[in-house]
Design an enzyme around this catalytic site. Structure first.
Site, PDB file in Angstrom:
ATOM      1  N   ILE A  15       0.837  -1.207   0.000  1.00 25.09           N
ATOM      2  CA  ILE A  15       0.000   0.000   0.000  1.00 25.09           C
ATOM      3  C   ILE A  15       0.874   1.259   0.000  1.00 25.09           C
ATOM      4  O   ILE A  15       0.595   2.222  -0.725  1.00 25.09           O
ATOM      5  CB  ILE A  15      -0.941  -0.019   1.226  1.00 25.09           C
ATOM      6  CG1 ILE A  15      -1.997  -1.138   1.070  1.00 25.09           C
ATOM      7  CG2 ILE A  15      -1.610   1.333   1.425  1.00 25.09           C
ATOM      8  CD1 ILE A  15      -2.851  -1.368   2.314  1.00 25.09           C
TER       9      ILE A  15
ATOM     10  N   SER B 130      -7.165   0.401   9.930  1.00 18.51           N
ATOM     11  CA  SER B 130      -7.630  -0.814   9.255  1.00 18.51           C
ATOM     12  C   SER B 130      -9.083  -1.018   9.636  1.00 18.51           C
ATOM     13  O   SER B 130      -9.525  -0.604  10.712  1.00 18.51           O
ATOM     14  CB  SER B 130      -6.829  -2.038   9.718  1.00 18.51           C
ATOM     15  OG  SER B 130      -7.483  -3.237   9.342  1.00 18.51           O
TER      16      SER B 130
ATOM     17  N   TYR C 153      -2.997  -6.456  16.814  1.00 16.71           N
ATOM     18  CA  TYR C 153      -3.084  -5.659  15.587  1.00 16.71           C
ATOM     19  C   TYR C 153      -4.312  -4.754  15.634  1.00 16.71           C
ATOM     20  O   TYR C 153      -4.225  -3.539  15.387  1.00 16.71           O
ATOM     21  CB  TYR C 153      -3.141  -6.605  14.393  1.00 16.71           C
ATOM     22  CG  TYR C 153      -3.213  -5.941  13.046  1.00 16.71           C
ATOM     23  CD1 TYR C 153      -2.061  -5.444  12.440  1.00 16.71           C
ATOM     24  CD2 TYR C 153      -4.419  -5.823  12.359  1.00 16.71           C
ATOM     25  CE1 TYR C 153      -2.121  -4.834  11.184  1.00 16.71           C
ATOM     26  CE2 TYR C 153      -4.490  -5.225  11.109  1.00 16.71           C
ATOM     27  CZ  TYR C 153      -3.337  -4.733  10.524  1.00 16.71           C
ATOM     28  OH  TYR C 153      -3.401  -4.138   9.284  1.00 16.71           O
TER      29      TYR C 153
ATOM     30  N   THR D 192      -9.497  -5.813   2.930  1.00 11.86           N
ATOM     31  CA  THR D 192      -8.402  -6.681   2.488  1.00 11.86           C
ATOM     32  C   THR D 192      -7.827  -6.164   1.179  1.00 11.86           C
ATOM     33  O   THR D 192      -8.542  -6.036   0.181  1.00 11.86           O
ATOM     34  CB  THR D 192      -8.917  -8.116   2.279  1.00 11.86           C
ATOM     35  OG1 THR D 192      -9.616  -8.522   3.444  1.00 11.86           O
ATOM     36  CG2 THR D 192      -7.765  -9.063   2.009  1.00 11.86           C
TER      37      THR D 192
HETATM   38  N1  LIG Z   1      -2.986  -5.284   3.192  1.00 14.87           N
HETATM   39  C1  LIG Z   1      -4.126  -5.146   3.838  1.00 14.87           C
HETATM   40  O1  LIG Z   1      -5.098  -5.888   3.613  1.00 14.87           O
HETATM   41  C2  LIG Z   1      -4.295  -4.067   4.859  1.00 14.87           C
HETATM   42  C3  LIG Z   1      -5.576  -3.813   5.363  1.00 14.87           C
HETATM   43  C4  LIG Z   1      -5.751  -2.808   6.287  1.00 14.87           C
HETATM   44  C5  LIG Z   1      -4.668  -2.058   6.713  1.00 14.87           C
HETATM   45  N2  LIG Z   1      -3.426  -2.325   6.219  1.00 14.87           N
HETATM   46  C6  LIG Z   1      -2.323  -1.502   6.705  1.00 14.87           C
HETATM   47  O2  LIG Z   1      -1.703  -0.855   5.605  1.00 14.87           O
HETATM   48  C7  LIG Z   1      -0.314  -0.661   5.908  1.00 14.87           C
HETATM   49  C8  LIG Z   1       0.531  -1.260   4.799  1.00 14.87           C
HETATM   50  O3  LIG Z   1       0.208  -2.642   4.699  1.00 14.87           O
HETATM   51  P1  LIG Z   1       0.712  -3.538   3.487  1.00 14.87           P
HETATM   52  O4  LIG Z   1      -0.303  -4.598   3.306  1.00 14.87           O
HETATM   53  O5  LIG Z   1       1.113  -2.703   2.349  1.00 14.87           O
HETATM   54  O6  LIG Z   1       1.988  -4.201   4.179  1.00 14.87           O
HETATM   55  P2  LIG Z   1       3.280  -4.866   3.511  1.00 14.87           P
HETATM   56  O7  LIG Z   1       3.829  -5.778   4.549  1.00 14.87           O
HETATM   57  O8  LIG Z   1       2.932  -5.408   2.186  1.00 14.87           O
HETATM   58  O9  LIG Z   1       4.247  -3.614   3.330  1.00 14.87           O
HETATM   59  C9  LIG Z   1       4.623  -2.890   4.479  1.00 14.87           C
HETATM   60  C10 LIG Z   1       5.866  -2.079   4.199  1.00 14.87           C
HETATM   61  O10 LIG Z   1       6.214  -1.470   5.453  1.00 14.87           O
HETATM   62  C11 LIG Z   1       7.567  -1.746   5.736  1.00 14.87           C
HETATM   63  N3  LIG Z   1       7.763  -1.806   7.184  1.00 14.87           N
HETATM   64  C12 LIG Z   1       7.445  -2.819   8.021  1.00 14.87           C
HETATM   65  N4  LIG Z   1       7.824  -2.523   9.264  1.00 14.87           N
HETATM   66  C13 LIG Z   1       8.376  -1.287   9.214  1.00 14.87           C
HETATM   67  C14 LIG Z   1       8.965  -0.449  10.191  1.00 14.87           C
HETATM   68  N5  LIG Z   1       9.081  -0.834  11.470  1.00 14.87           N
HETATM   69  N6  LIG Z   1       9.426   0.759   9.807  1.00 14.87           N
HETATM   70  C15 LIG Z   1       9.348   1.149   8.509  1.00 14.87           C
HETATM   71  N7  LIG Z   1       8.826   0.382   7.544  1.00 14.87           N
HETATM   72  C16 LIG Z   1       8.340  -0.823   7.893  1.00 14.87           C
HETATM   73  C17 LIG Z   1       7.870  -3.072   5.051  1.00 14.87           C
HETATM   74  O11 LIG Z   1       9.267  -3.243   4.824  1.00 14.87           O
HETATM   75  C18 LIG Z   1       7.051  -2.933   3.773  1.00 14.87           C
HETATM   76  O12 LIG Z   1       7.798  -2.283   2.762  1.00 14.87           O
HETATM   77  C19 LIG Z   1      -0.077  -1.281   7.279  1.00 14.87           C
HETATM   78  O13 LIG Z   1      -0.183  -0.288   8.282  1.00 14.87           O
HETATM   79  C20 LIG Z   1      -1.227  -2.268   7.405  1.00 14.87           C
HETATM   80  O14 LIG Z   1      -1.543  -2.551   8.741  1.00 14.87           O
HETATM   81  C21 LIG Z   1      -3.205  -3.308   5.298  1.00 14.87           C
END
Ligand SMILES: NC(=O)c1ccc[n+]([C@@H]2O[C@H](COP(=O)([O-])OP(=O)(O)OC[C@H]3O[C@@H](n4cnc5c(N)ncnc54)[C@H](O)[C@@H]3O)[C@@H](O)[C@H]2O)c1
Length: 261
Positions: A18, A142, A155, A187
């Site tokens: 994202i 989320s 979470y 999601t």
């Molecule tokens: N994918 C989903 O379905 C979903 C749904 C709701 C919310 N979210 C939220 O969206 C955000 C991004 O999720 P995503 O699915 O793209 O995750 P992802 O794991 O695909 O990507 C996350 C990115 O954040 C980086 N990261 C992880 N820990 C870190 C830290 N401590 N400091 C700096 N960077 C860090 C990772 O290296 C990665 O590049 C998150 O906050 C997640 O909780 C995701």
């Protein structure tokens, strides 16, 4: 002239999923973008892509759980770009576990990255946004803050905290022209979820189940969250603050079966 021309933005967790899609969208709309990620290579790759598309961009390694690293990166972005107009506090980790099942280490880590990391982004961006005469903060919550999913207590708690912190900061900085909002995705197909599917006993059954838990009967794409983030960063949302915008394909409004027909 893009909608975000002249704006300088930071995206945390911008190296994948994202956050990467948000960084790309902000740059496409004309913003300068600083990509922060715990994975330095990923941050660099995304920044190089943005530069290749004509945007001013750079990437750097930041663990958002470290206030020193967040503070240094935010200051660097403001210095290199000459100003800071927005920060998207997107970085997060999904560590599973029920309230009695999650380990103390996992609880501490998910709180440190997801909740403290968002707080740190707000805290260190505020002086720069103030200096710019206003700005926009977008935090990544989320839909799991709004409805319960068994096995995700830590979470969900961090995401609920992000909504409360967003509302709080909106009230604290609104008079200075600093807007603070959050996004609550459903999601979204990103590396975070690909990993969950890859390790599931029956990946296809899980995919079918999750698809049907959205009114639109499908997952979202990272670009769809990127579009919502760009709206909240832009002046098109100039009278929007303290909001939690669901980008969830209708997940949270399904009836008692929790399933789309
Ligand atoms: N994918 C989903 O379905 C979903 C749904 C709701 C919310 N979210 C939220 O969206 C955000 C991004 O999720 P995503 O699915 O793209 O995750 P992802 O794991 O695909 O990507 C996350 C990115 O954040 C980086 N990261 C992880 N820990 C870190 C830290 N401590 N400091 C700096 N960077 C860090 C990772 O290296 C990665 O590049 C998150 O906050 C997640 O909780 C995701």
């Amino acid at each position: 002239m893009g909608r975000l021309s002249g704006k300088s933005c930071i995206v945390t967790g911008g190296g994948a999923g994202i956050g990467e899609a948000i960084a790309i969208r902000l740059a496409e709309e004309g913003a300068r973008v600083a990509v922060a990620d715990i994975d330095a290579d990923a941050a660099g790759r995304v920044a190089t892509r943005l530069s290749g598309q004509g945007a001013e961009a750079f990437g750097g390694r930041v663990d958002v759980a470290s206030t020193a690293e967040v503070s240094a990166f935010v200051d660097e972005a403001a210095r290199r770009f000459g100003r800071l107009d927005a920060i998207v506090n997107n970085a997060g980790v999904a560590l599973p576990g029920s309230a009695d099942g999650i380990s103390e280490d996992d609880w501490d880590r998910v709180v440190a990255v997801n909740l403290k990391g968002v707080w740190a982004g707000i805290k260190y961006a505020i002086p720069h946004l103030r200096a710019a005469g206003g700005g926009s903060i977008v935090n990544m919550a989320s839909v799991q803050a709004l409805v319960g999913f068994p096995g995700w207590a830590g979470y969900a708690a961090t995401k609920g905290g992000i909504i409360a912190l967003t509302q709080q900061a909106a009230v604290e900085y609104g008079a200075e022209g600093i807007r603070v909002n959050c996004l609550a995705p459903g999601t979204i197909m990103t590396p975070m979820n690909e990993e969950i599917f890859r390790t599931a006993p029956d990946p296809q059954a899980l995919i079918d189940d999750w698809n049907s838990s959205h009114a639109l009967h499908r997952f979202g794409q990272p670009q769809e969250v990127g579009a919502a983030a760009a709206f909240l960063v832009s002046d098109d949302s100039s009278f929007v603050t303290g909001v939690c915008l669901r980008v969830d394909g209708g997940l949270a409004v399904l009836g008692p079966t929790g399933r789309a027909n």
